[in-house]
Design a protein around this motif. Structure first.
Motif, short mmCIF file in Angstrom:
data_model
loop_
_atom_site.label_atom_id
_atom_site.label_comp_id
_atom_site.label_asym_id
_atom_site.label_seq_id
_atom_site.Cartn_x
_atom_site.Cartn_y
_atom_site.Cartn_z
N UNK A 305 -17.16 -6.98 6.39
CA UNK A 305 -16.67 -5.81 6.92
C UNK A 305 -15.97 -6.70 8.60
N UNK A 306 -16.44 -7.12 9.52
CA UNK A 306 -16.59 -7.02 10.45
C UNK A 306 -14.49 -7.91 10.02
N UNK A 307 -15.00 -9.48 9.52
CA UNK A 307 -13.54 -10.00 9.00
C UNK A 307 -12.44 -9.15 8.88
N UNK A 308 -12.23 -7.86 7.77
CA UNK A 308 -11.52 -7.57 7.10
C UNK A 308 -11.37 -6.66 7.50
N UNK A 309 -11.67 -6.07 8.95
CA UNK A 309 -11.77 -5.42 9.66
C UNK A 309 -10.77 -5.75 10.56
N UNK A 310 -10.49 -6.85 11.24
CA UNK A 310 -10.05 -7.96 12.57
C UNK A 310 -8.40 -7.53 11.24
#
Length: 432
Positions: A305-310
């Motif tokens: 989720x962090x990767x996709x948020x960025x």
């Protein structure tokens, strides 16, 4: 006694070979079972083919007719039931299945040919060889080994073509050896039988091993991406924290400036302080609190989720998470393919949202039982075709992602995916 055994063997061996062939074919293509309708239709065909083939006077015709017809039946079955998306894969595993079905009985006949045994013993050994062949196929199937090489072979068409040609050549060699054996021109060779077995096993193990290697490399890359995302996220927090300390340090000066401007009635100074300092500071604080990461138990899911948020932030997409209690699906922990599925769905949602007017992606985590992914989109989406191999609404994409998702879900009973589309929002719901 001999007559009874001979009749029993003559009646049952075509049935044994048909069942063994279907079992291996099903195993290689990761199918759990056949319906009774398929069995009732296919098994009699395989039975009749073996009976007809045995009736030819010519040994070469017997060998070619039986094996070729059996392969053709499996190939047609695979295409009609859509057991794989690629015809070459269906044909490859149909040929390989015929090898495994015939190998043990052929080896038994080769060994018996070296000894002078009584007819009753020979017939008994023929029957036991068929039973043993079926037992081996069932044992391998009971291990539920997932031959998840279809996706790999689809991504490596040259390798698939090479394996297919090798299997065809081996099939021809094996049929020719059977002809020589039947005409007493060749008494058989155990070493040849084992050589053929080794090569056929390589045809199965090679793509499986290479596929597993790619999965490990993908996992390492994913782990690296997760570490990089975590590092970037930590760096962002540190940067925002430094901004916060700086803002706190200047807070008294800001208040003093406002107070002085108010006392003097200097509206110009008040506006300058408000728009240059206070208003701009609102955009400087991180919005990742909207992700509610503390409620996501699975670290891999959290990192994804962090990767996709960025990723979404870089593309100008409003990315948010809705969750009201801790979420965890323990069944999928350490399942690389599940995280790959999740990433594919999120990537597609973000990329579809980019050209849309609202540019919104929302993920809902519900009671550790559902993950709902919603995104805005522009244009027309054909829901019936999105999971088809090669279909993509984006010109620069291969269309393999959602096909992989569809294949993964088809192979796991405890997860389902439903897709709905309205005029503004595209929704995909994973139900556990």
């Amino acid at each position: 006694m001999f007559q009874i055994l001979n009749i029993l063997n003559s009646v049952t061996w075509p049935l044994f070979e048909g069942v063994v062939m279907l079992t291996w074919f099903s195993t290689f293509l990761s199918q759990r079972h056949y319906s009774w309708r398929i069995l009732v239709r296919v098994l009699p065909l395989l039975y009749v083919v073996n009976i007809i083939g045995n009736g030819f006077d010519s040994a070469i015709l017997r060998a070619i007719f039986s094996s070729t017809s059996a392969i053709a039946i499996l190939y047609i079955l695979g295409r009609q039931q859509r057991l794989a998306s690629n015809q070459s894969i269906i044909l490859l595993y149909a040929i390989v299945s015929s090898f495994f079905a015939y190998w043990i009985p052929n080896l038994e006949k080769t060994v018996v040919a070296f000894f002078d045994v009584e007819p009753v013993i020979e017939v008994s050994l023929d029957f036991l060889a068929n039973v043993f062949s079926l037992g081996v196929a069932i044992i391998v199937r009971k291990f539920k080994y997932q031959w998840l090489t279809e996706a790999f072979l689809l991504g490596h068409p040259k390798l698939l073509k090479g394996l297919l040609w090798i299997s065809l050549c081996l099939r021809i060699i094996n049929d020719f050896c059977a002809y020589l054996f039947a005409t007493d021109a060749f008494f058989g060779s155990i070493w040849l039988d084992f050589f053929l077995l080794v090569v056929v096993v390589i045809l199965v193990i090679l793509p499986a091993g290479l596929s597993y290697r790619e999965m490990l490399l993908s996992k390492l890359k994913q782990h690296g991406d997760e570490l990089e995302a975590t590092h970037n996220y930590t760096h962002t927090l540190e940067s925002h924290y430094a901004e916060y300390l700086s803002f706190k340090h200047d807070y008294k000066n800001i208040v003093s400036s406002l107070e002085y401007g108010i006392q003097l009635g200097n509206l110009s100074d008040i506006k300058t302080t408000y728009y240059s300092v206070i208003k701009t500071s609102e955009t400087g604080l991180a919005e990742t609190r909207d992700l509610h990461l503390h409620l996501i138990v699975d670290n891999n899911l959290k990192s994804a989720i962090l990767v996709k948020y960025q990723y979404a932030k870089d593309l100008g997409v409003n990315f948010s998470v809705e969750i009201n209690q801790p979420f965890q699906v323990s069944r999928f922990e350490n399942d690389l393919n599940f995280y790959r599925l999740f990433n594919i769905l999120i990537d597609n949602a973000i990329e579809a949202a980019v050209p849309s007017e609202k540019k919104v992606v929302t993920i809902l985590f519900i009671d550790s039982k559902q993950i709902v992914i919603r995104n805005s989109y522009m244009g027309h989406i054909n829901v019936e075709n999105i999971a088809t191999m090669g279909y993509s609404s984006k010109s620069d994409h291969s269309g393999f992602g959602l096909y992989f998702v569809n294949q993964y879900i088809a192979q796991h009973d405890h997860i389902s995916l439903t897709t709905t589309v309205n005029s503004e929002i595209f929704t995909q719901k994973l139900l556990f």
